[in-house]
Design an enzyme around this catalytic site. Structure first.
Site, PDB file in Angstrom:
ATOM      1  N   LYS A   1       0.968  -1.017  -0.478  1.00  0.00           N
ATOM      2  CA  LYS A   1       0.004   0.262  -0.395  1.00  0.00           C
ATOM      3  C   LYS A   1       1.053   1.283  -0.092  1.00  0.00           C
ATOM      4  CE  LYS A   1      -3.616   2.597   1.968  1.00  0.00           C
ATOM      5  NZ  LYS A   1      -4.706   2.407   3.475  1.00  0.00           N
TER       6      LYS A   1
ATOM      7  N   HIS B   1      -9.869 -29.606 -34.209  1.00  0.00           N
ATOM      8  CA  HIS B   1     -10.790 -28.095 -33.881  1.00  0.00           C
ATOM      9  C   HIS B   1     -11.677 -28.563 -33.153  1.00  0.00           C
ATOM     10  CE1 HIS B   1      -9.177 -25.987 -36.989  1.00  0.00           C
ATOM     11  NE2 HIS B   1      -9.827 -26.740 -38.392  1.00  0.00           N
TER      12      HIS B   1
END
Length: 511
Positions: free
Chosen positions: A135, A274
């Site tokens: 922070k 595919h």
């Protein structure tokens, strides 16, 4: 003099890093095991209790949760009121935090670890410290990953401190790492308690960046979850280029199909293109399984992926390199077979432990601004679950053939129809908007071989037209879920054409 607080479970590269910090005028503060390790390597440290004035308590559960630690991390160095409060409370600045967390993930993945031990491996002080430092990244450097040690030391040597850009990047890593860590704990506890998961938080680690996604203009990456089992992420690549996005999609389908046949005495083989199987077959050995798969669809397999539950030997390898394939996946390879496959430098060769279990239990699919989550379709109906619904009987052999066909159709995109004969597919109709269309594709592919063959449908027949078409091609027996309000029409049509039909009671849509 700057101060660095070091408390790590992963000691990789730590000695060299700590020495580098000292050489650059850093004082090192440390905790228990880390302090002992550094002292053993002739690195002087200041014990954490000498900073806090408070000894650790509760078996180490409380040792760094103290204002002199978090004030030293969170205090803004450019805000006079913060600096004044630090002076009033005798809080000294901490400029760097080097922390990695208790190994909750590692302990969880061992399996069979008592719940109490897992709870004790939930880190509280570590996440609190790194979040405080992150922070306040404008002033504080937070390092959780030993891979960043070199970069951090280099900047300190050059600039006397890390750059703001690096501190910001490292802060981002902190919040992602603690979110990942908390996701493992939260999901474990929710699963154990069978609680309702009102918020979905998933933790994945990057395996690799991909050259692109489905198409060159799309970016792509491959991530794995914490507990990796039967998966491409757990495989060994023995040859060829890096896997692409489409390779991974197709390879995953190969593994899902092969898992259906993992318990078969015979060897299974599948070719995929595919995200749909071109053909599936069983054989007495790997070579035969491949040859029967190839016979199932010689055209579509070009440029596809082949997988087998067997060991690829020299003869099989010779057959495989006769055509263009993207990937070969197998349980293993003989030395000679691997030499032959490696002669194709771009052919990706993967070794997968076929005996490993599937550890994830859900399938997650992204949609616009959301995800869909469902249980994996790992329901496995067997012959004893089938219900014969026609007057025409099905023999024991018919049932075995139908079981093979049912396992195959489970992995066909809906609407899906599979035609099988002698434990191999001879026709596949996948991803059609209507079931008759799917059947027509599969039957036309099988042609004259369809006489005496077996048909499987992933969902019920809404009308009797699919059965009527099957009869025209000489289909002997049909397996389908049943459940249509017009089931009797299909049953009557089967009886009329002396076709046996069994219901499984379970649907396997695959959208």
């Amino acid at each position: 003099m700057k101060r660095a607080l070091i408390s790590v479970s992963n000691k990789k590269g730590l000695v060299e890093f700590a020495k580098g910090l000292i050489e650059n005028n850093y004082e090192i503060i440390s905790t228990g095991g880390t302090a002992k390790y550094l002292e053993e390597n002739n690195i002087k440290t200041t014990a954490i209790e000498n900073v806090t004035g408070f000894k650790e308590i509760m078996d180490g559960r409380v040792k760094t949760l103290h204002p002199k630690i978090h004030g030293g991390l969170l205090g803004l160095r450019d805000k006079e009121s913060h600096l004044e409060q630090m002076r009033e409370n005798e809080i000294e600045k901490i400029d760097m935090v080097v922390v990695n967390l208790y190994p909750f993930e590692e302990v969880l993945n061992r399996g069979g670890v008592p719940h109490g031990e897992l709870i004790e491996n939930i880190d509280i002080g570590g996440p609190s410290m790194v979040r405080s430092g992150a922070k306040n990244y404008k002033f504080v450097t937070v390092v959780m990953d030993p891979e960043n040690y070199g970069e951090v030391l280099e900047e300190i040597k050059i600039y006397g401190d890390t750059t703001l850009e690096t501190r910001e990047k490292l802060a981002g890593k902190v919040f992602l790492e603690t979110a990942y860590y908390d996701s493992l704990i939260g999901n474990y506890l929710i699963e154990k308690s069978k609680g309702d998961r009102e918020k979905l938080v998933l933790g994945y680690k990057k395996v690799q960046d991909l050259r692109y996604g489905e198409n060159p203009h799309q970016g792509g990456s491959f991530y794995k979850n914490s507990s990796v089992g039967y998966s491409l992420a757990n495989g060994k690549q023995l040859n060829g280029k890096e896997l692409s996005y489409n390779n991974i999609q197709d390879g995953n389908i190969v593994l899902e199909i092969l898992k259906e046949f993992a318990q078969e005495e015979k060897i299974a083989c599948v070719g995929v293109k595919h995200m749909n199987p071109c053909a599936i077959a069983l054989g007495e050995n790997t070579r035969e399984a491949w040859e029967r798969t190839y016979e199932g669809d010689k055209i579509s397999i070009f440029g596809g992926i082949v997988g087998t539950t067997g060991i690829v030997d020299e003869e099989t390898a010779k057959k495989l390199v006769e055509i263009f394939l993207e990937i070969v996946i197998a349980k293993g390879y003989t030395e000679k077979a691997l030499e032959i496959l490696k002669s194709k430098k771009n052919l990706r060769v993967l070794e997968i432990d076929m005996d490993e279990v599937v550890k994830n239990k859900e399938r997650i699919v992204s949609v616009l601004d959301g995800v869909l989550v469902q249980d994996l379709d790992i329901t496995n109906e067997t012959i004893k679950d089938y219900k014969l619904v026609t007057e025409t009987e099905a023999t024991e052999e018919d049932m075995k053939q139908l079981e093979f066909a049912w396992k195959a159709v489970k992995h066909i995109k809906s609407n899906g129809i599979v035609i099988c004969k002698d434990y191999r597919t001879i026709g596949i109709g996948a991803g059609q908007m209507n079931r008759v269309g799917a059947a027509k594709l599969a039957l036309d592919q099988g042609e004259e071989l369809c006489k005496g063959a077996y048909m499987a449908s992933d969902a019920f027949f809404p009308m009797d037209d699919t059965v009527e078409l099957a009869a025209q091609y000489g289909i002997k027996s049909i397996i389908q879920p049943g459940g249509s309000i017009k089931d009797q029409m299909s049953i009557d049509k089967c009886n009329e054409n002396r076709i046996s039909m069994v219901f499984t009671g379970v649907r396997h849509f695959k959208h």
